[in-house]
Design a protein around this motif. Structure first.
Motif, PDB file in Angstrom:
ATOM      1  N   LEU A  10      45.484  37.548  29.950  1.00 24.95           N
ATOM      2  CA  LEU A  10      44.097  37.087  30.084  1.00 24.95           C
ATOM      3  C   LEU A  10      43.784  35.871  29.210  1.00 24.95           C
ATOM      4  O   LEU A  10      42.719  35.265  29.360  1.00 24.95           O
ATOM      5  N   ASN A  53      35.637  32.857  32.723  1.00 21.59           N
ATOM      6  CA  ASN A  53      34.617  33.478  33.570  1.00 21.59           C
ATOM      7  C   ASN A  53      35.109  34.747  34.244  1.00 21.59           C
ATOM      8  O   ASN A  53      35.620  35.644  33.614  1.00 21.59           O
ATOM      9  N   PHE A  54      34.959  34.751  35.560  1.00 18.61           N
ATOM     10  CA  PHE A  54      35.242  35.938  36.365  1.00 18.61           C
ATOM     11  C   PHE A  54      36.735  36.108  36.658  1.00 18.61           C
ATOM     12  O   PHE A  54      37.155  37.155  37.138  1.00 18.61           O
ATOM     13  N   PRO A 103      39.681  36.652  34.898  1.00 19.23           N
ATOM     14  CA  PRO A 103      40.459  37.788  34.396  1.00 19.23           C
ATOM     15  C   PRO A 103      40.010  39.110  35.015  1.00 19.23           C
ATOM     16  O   PRO A 103      40.835  39.902  35.467  1.00 19.23           O
ATOM     17  N   THR A 104      38.699  39.341  35.063  1.00 19.56           N
ATOM     18  CA  THR A 104      38.204  40.624  35.555  1.00 19.56           C
ATOM     19  C   THR A 104      38.527  40.816  37.029  1.00 19.56           C
ATOM     20  O   THR A 104      38.925  41.905  37.456  1.00 19.56           O
ATOM     21  N   LEU A 105      38.389  39.752  37.829  1.00 19.97           N
ATOM     22  CA  LEU A 105      38.649  39.915  39.260  1.00 19.97           C
ATOM     23  C   LEU A 105      40.147  40.040  39.549  1.00 19.97           C
ATOM     24  O   LEU A 105      40.548  40.781  40.447  1.00 19.97           O
ATOM     25  N   TYR A 152      42.258  41.403  37.466  1.00 19.36           N
ATOM     26  CA  TYR A 152      42.535  42.770  37.019  1.00 19.36           C
ATOM     27  C   TYR A 152      42.169  43.768  38.113  1.00 19.36           C
ATOM     28  O   TYR A 152      42.929  44.676  38.433  1.00 19.36           O
ATOM     29  N   ARG A 153      41.004  43.552  38.703  1.00 15.10           N
ATOM     30  CA  ARG A 153      40.541  44.448  39.771  1.00 15.10           C
ATOM     31  C   ARG A 153      41.483  44.390  40.977  1.00 15.10           C
ATOM     32  O   ARG A 153      41.859  45.416  41.537  1.00 15.10           O
ATOM     33  N   ASN A 191      46.656  39.807  25.867  1.00 18.57           N
ATOM     34  CA  ASN A 191      45.679  38.821  25.402  1.00 18.57           C
ATOM     35  C   ASN A 191      46.136  38.326  24.048  1.00 18.57           C
ATOM     36  O   ASN A 191      46.483  39.120  23.180  1.00 18.57           O
ATOM     37  N   LEU A 194      43.795  44.859  19.040  1.00 16.36           N
ATOM     38  CA  LEU A 194      42.831  44.442  20.059  1.00 16.36           C
ATOM     39  C   LEU A 194      42.264  45.646  20.807  1.00 16.36           C
ATOM     40  O   LEU A 194      41.133  45.657  21.257  1.00 16.36           O
ATOM     41  N   LEU A 233      29.108  39.265  33.163  1.00 21.16           N
ATOM     42  CA  LEU A 233      30.281  38.720  32.462  1.00 21.16           C
ATOM     43  C   LEU A 233      30.035  37.344  31.856  1.00 21.16           C
ATOM     44  O   LEU A 233      30.863  36.840  31.092  1.00 21.16           O
ATOM     45  N   THR A 234      28.905  36.711  32.227  1.00 23.62           N
ATOM     46  CA  THR A 234      28.688  35.289  31.940  1.00 23.62           C
ATOM     47  C   THR A 234      29.060  34.876  30.514  1.00 23.62           C
ATOM     48  O   THR A 234      29.741  33.878  30.306  1.00 23.62           O
ATOM     49  N   PHE A 267      39.032  39.265  25.950  1.00 18.01           N
ATOM     50  CA  PHE A 267      39.285  40.567  26.545  1.00 18.01           C
ATOM     51  C   PHE A 267      37.998  41.354  26.810  1.00 18.01           C
ATOM     52  O   PHE A 267      38.038  42.386  27.471  1.00 18.01           O
ATOM     53  N   PRO A 292      35.111  41.095  28.712  1.00 12.46           N
ATOM     54  CA  PRO A 292      34.661  41.458  30.066  1.00 12.46           C
ATOM     55  C   PRO A 292      35.608  42.445  30.752  1.00 12.46           C
ATOM     56  O   PRO A 292      35.168  43.445  31.313  1.00 12.46           O
ATOM     57  N   THR A 293      36.916  42.175  30.672  1.00 14.06           N
ATOM     58  CA  THR A 293      37.876  43.026  31.383  1.00 14.06           C
ATOM     59  C   THR A 293      37.891  44.439  30.810  1.00 14.06           C
ATOM     60  O   THR A 293      37.932  45.423  31.555  1.00 14.06           O
ATOM     61  N   TYR A 330      34.678  46.254  31.719  1.00 14.79           N
ATOM     62  CA  TYR A 330      34.772  46.609  33.140  1.00 14.79           C
ATOM     63  C   TYR A 330      35.632  47.858  33.313  1.00 14.79           C
ATOM     64  O   TYR A 330      35.268  48.792  34.032  1.00 14.79           O
ATOM     65  N   ASN A 390      28.003  37.313  37.424  1.00 15.68           N
ATOM     66  CA  ASN A 390      28.522  36.158  36.686  1.00 15.68           C
ATOM     67  C   ASN A 390      27.705  34.948  37.086  1.00 15.68           C
ATOM     68  O   ASN A 390      27.470  34.724  38.269  1.00 15.68           O
ATOM     69  N   VAL A 396      29.470  39.594  41.653  1.00 11.80           N
ATOM     70  CA  VAL A 396      30.913  39.464  41.737  1.00 11.80           C
ATOM     71  C   VAL A 396      31.510  40.761  42.293  1.00 11.80           C
ATOM     72  O   VAL A 396      32.575  40.779  42.892  1.00 11.80           O
TER      73      VAL A 396
END
Lengths: 440, 440
Positions: free
Chosen positions: A153, A158-159, A161-163, A165-166, A187, B127, B153-154, B159, B161-162, B165, B187, B214
């Motif tokens: 990561l 922004n979005f 890493p999370t997306l 990951y999803r 990370n 972490l 997430l903005t 690490f 946001p992820t 989530y 976001n 998102v």
């Protein structure tokens, strides 16, 4: 076990050089890539970037002229060439193989749809396009066998890493039915901040950033729960979640047909991107089904590779041996489902064996290879006279692993007991109702 | 349905003001918080920050003196006071209620453990402490009924946001057994970059950033698959994943005992943080069990609130009515599990009813309220003579929803048929083996 490294990247031309450490390797670099490749030796590396990097230039780097874009493919090519430039020029002293890895495709630069107004480019569209596109790319580029995916990561923004990951969680979760899948999320410690930097880093009081494991999981099978427009596919989805082996073999989708559906939608998406100089506008997003189609597509890729049996599907009529083998392969990690579906399949075999040993018309017809309603065979074998039901309750359908005696034909062929469904429309309806009737 | 807004924040003193738009509201602000609170009207707002913000000051803001820290609680208080300062001074013109919301606890500032060397502070540690701590905070602060969580997430970094989530997905997934849980991930479009900024924004060619969805999902029940050291708790975990209703009621954990376990470990974690001026060092992480304990804790909170029945658990002996009610509540969203466990529970009731209508010793004993082995009742009712088994196969245990006739006592009390287990150790062993014997 194959190993894939996935790295979302923001704008690499903003990164400063520092020593990264991971898994006993230390390398000074502007990104975590060299040390991760060195320590992990992944078979494949996917760099996810955004189209908002088109025409990017920071402090004169990269040494590539900005363009006046006319087509989206030019935007993608521009970003790829800039990222290539970065890899070859900013990493290469510590990373001599990079040019070769780019050439032979071991490093793959993915340019995904982003959003935002930047001086270099202006992209309008739905943020979620990134997720759909990433899911598509991963479903085609991820290996379909046992897999270790490392997601770093560190450089994502922004979005992203999370997306990612999803997307990985969903795809590896579906592959996990049949494969061993591990997801490791990494990370780096953050770049030291608030200190003055100079060329020799003499004022930065830290010289090494450790890349840390943020998550390390073996994935559990994760069924799909979304219904799609195509009823046969929805029945297939239900067969996986509810343990309906004969529905699974009957409505097993064709890989090529899925690919065609997905590619057509992707082509339509790309066709509807307007490009005018540095203005990019996406007028059309992806359909609701697209995510589910990519997941099924990846699942079928994994299955077809894992065992030759799947290559022969769909089949109208399958042997009980095949169903048993299927249950063992697909539900091996969901104990309860494996135990109960297997018991239900075996009970049919036991009943047929009993019928063959008895004197009577049904026995003779079975021996002659005739297709018989399983209810008749059951009544014959057990000396019962259960009548055919007019209406089947979806709850009964699920409770018997979809193997309802009113709905199945039985036929003997040499040593095999073959099963098939009597009425496809009814089976599709029951499979769907048993999953999506009461709850969403 | 309660609504909670969760926002991970990096360093707010670096953010520039711009107009954010969401859900028909537009507000100029240095963060997305005012417009999100205005549009969503959440009952609770959790701001997740990191302890690496201690002593932070950017361009003279906030107007708070840096400290020489002696205790970790001082670090946490310092970060909270800086974030409060930001909310009250940098957001308040558009956000007049903020001071009150901070006072009445509607806005809650969480200071989670971070990592990194910064000029203001230097934090060393794992972490992953962030993930464990966030899971703990959420498991105690999230409402335990039907829930809509908005995660923006903005402003998150690295690490944060992820991992948030992931924590929300796990906790809402466990609550989803009993509650309706929705997770919406937001976001903002990125801040325009590469343009010169001035006070009037005259050179920035964009003045409004839209906050986009998102992800928007209704969560499906997600069982826990981790084994813990405490075997009774592991049996309880297995009961939820495998549909073992009597194991569930027998080994239902006490909320207070869970809370004590969790709090003790947290206290130990905090005690082992060394603080010396601007140097913070965490020498001890969380145990492997901690994550699982916080999830079970949140699950029990949700259950105890949802129905009075759960408040009376654990129970050594429960009525079949209670088991039926339990199955309907817990497995309502897992059709297959609901159908099959309910059928297995009902079969016991039918057998007992049959036994009572017959002449014989067993009937008399039942009527006298004696506790009998269910196998004896079964043999009596069905005119069978199945012998007691020496060894029970975990596969049979699962296939019969844990309701194995050799292992259960039956007793009548007025109109209730009461069930209890004969041998707890054996039941615990079977519950654990049926989940963790062949695969990890």
């Amino acid at each position: 076990m194959e190993r894939v490294l996935i790295v979302p990247w923001g704008n690499p031309f903003q990164w400063d050089s520092i020593t990264y450490e991971y898994g006993g390797c230390r390398m000074k670099s502007s990104s975590t890539l060299p040390v991760l490749i060195n320590a992990l030796k992944p078979e494949k590396i996917l760099i996810f970037t955004l189209d908002t990097l088109a025409n990017i230039q920071v402090r004169g780097k990269p040494d590539i002229e900005p363009k006046d874009f006319k087509r989206y493919s030019e935007v993608v090519e521009d970003v790829q060439s800039r990222i290539k430039w970065f890899i070859e020029n900013e990493l290469s002293s510590d990373f001599p193989d990079s040019a070769e890895m780019l050439k032979d495709g071991r490093i793959d630069i993915v340019v995904a749809p982003g959003v935002g107004l930047f001086k270099n480019i202006n992209v309008e569209g739905d943020l979620l396009d990134f997720y759909n596109y990433a899911l598509y790319v991963l479903s085609t580029k991820l290996p379909s066998n046992n897999l270790e995916v490392y997601l770093d990561l560190t450089h994502g923004i922004n979005f992203m890493p999370t997306l990612l990951y999803r997307a990985l969680n969903n795809l590896l979760g579906i592959s996990a039915f049949i494969n061993d899948c591990r997801l490791v999320v990494l990370n780096s410690e953050p770049y030291p901040q608030g200190f003055q930097r100079d060329e020799k880093e003499s004022i930065i009081p830290i010289t090494t950033l450790h890349i840390r494991t943020v998550e390390d999981i073996v994935l559990r099978p994760k069924p799909i729960y979304s219904r799609v427009e195509d009823n046969k596919l929805s029945a297939f989805i239900s067969s996986l979640a509810n343990g309906l082996p004969l529905v699974f073999t009957t409505f097993y989708p064709e890989l090529n047909e899925l690919k065609t559906l997905i590619d057509e939608e992707l082509a339509e998406f790309l066709k509807n991107i307007e490009v005018n100089g540095i203005h990019i506008s996406r007028s059309r997003g992806f359909s609701n089904d697209f995510k589910t189609l990519t997941k099924i597509y990846y699942f079928i890729r994994c299955l077809n590779l894992s065992h030759e049996m799947f290559g022969g599907l769909p089949k109208e009529e399958v042997s009980i041996d095949t169903l048993e083998c299927l249950v063992e392969l697909i539900f091996k990690k969901i104990r309860r489902l494996e135990i109960i579906t297997k018991r239900d399949v075996r009970q049919i075999r036991d009943t047929i064996k009993k019928a063959i040993k008895k004197e009577g018309k049904i026995r003779d017809k079975l021996r002659a290879g005739e297709k018989l309603l399983y209810l008749d065979v059951y009544n014959f074998a057990k000396d019962r006279s259960i009548p055919k039901k007019d209406k089947i309750d979806p709850r009964d359908f699920v409770a018997h692993s979809g193997l309802i005696s009113d709905l199945i034909y039985v036929r003997l062929r040499e040593d095999d007991e073959l099963l098939s469904y009597v009425d496809y429309d009814k089976v599709i309806e029951l499979s769907i109702k048993s999953m999506w009737s009461d709850w969403v």
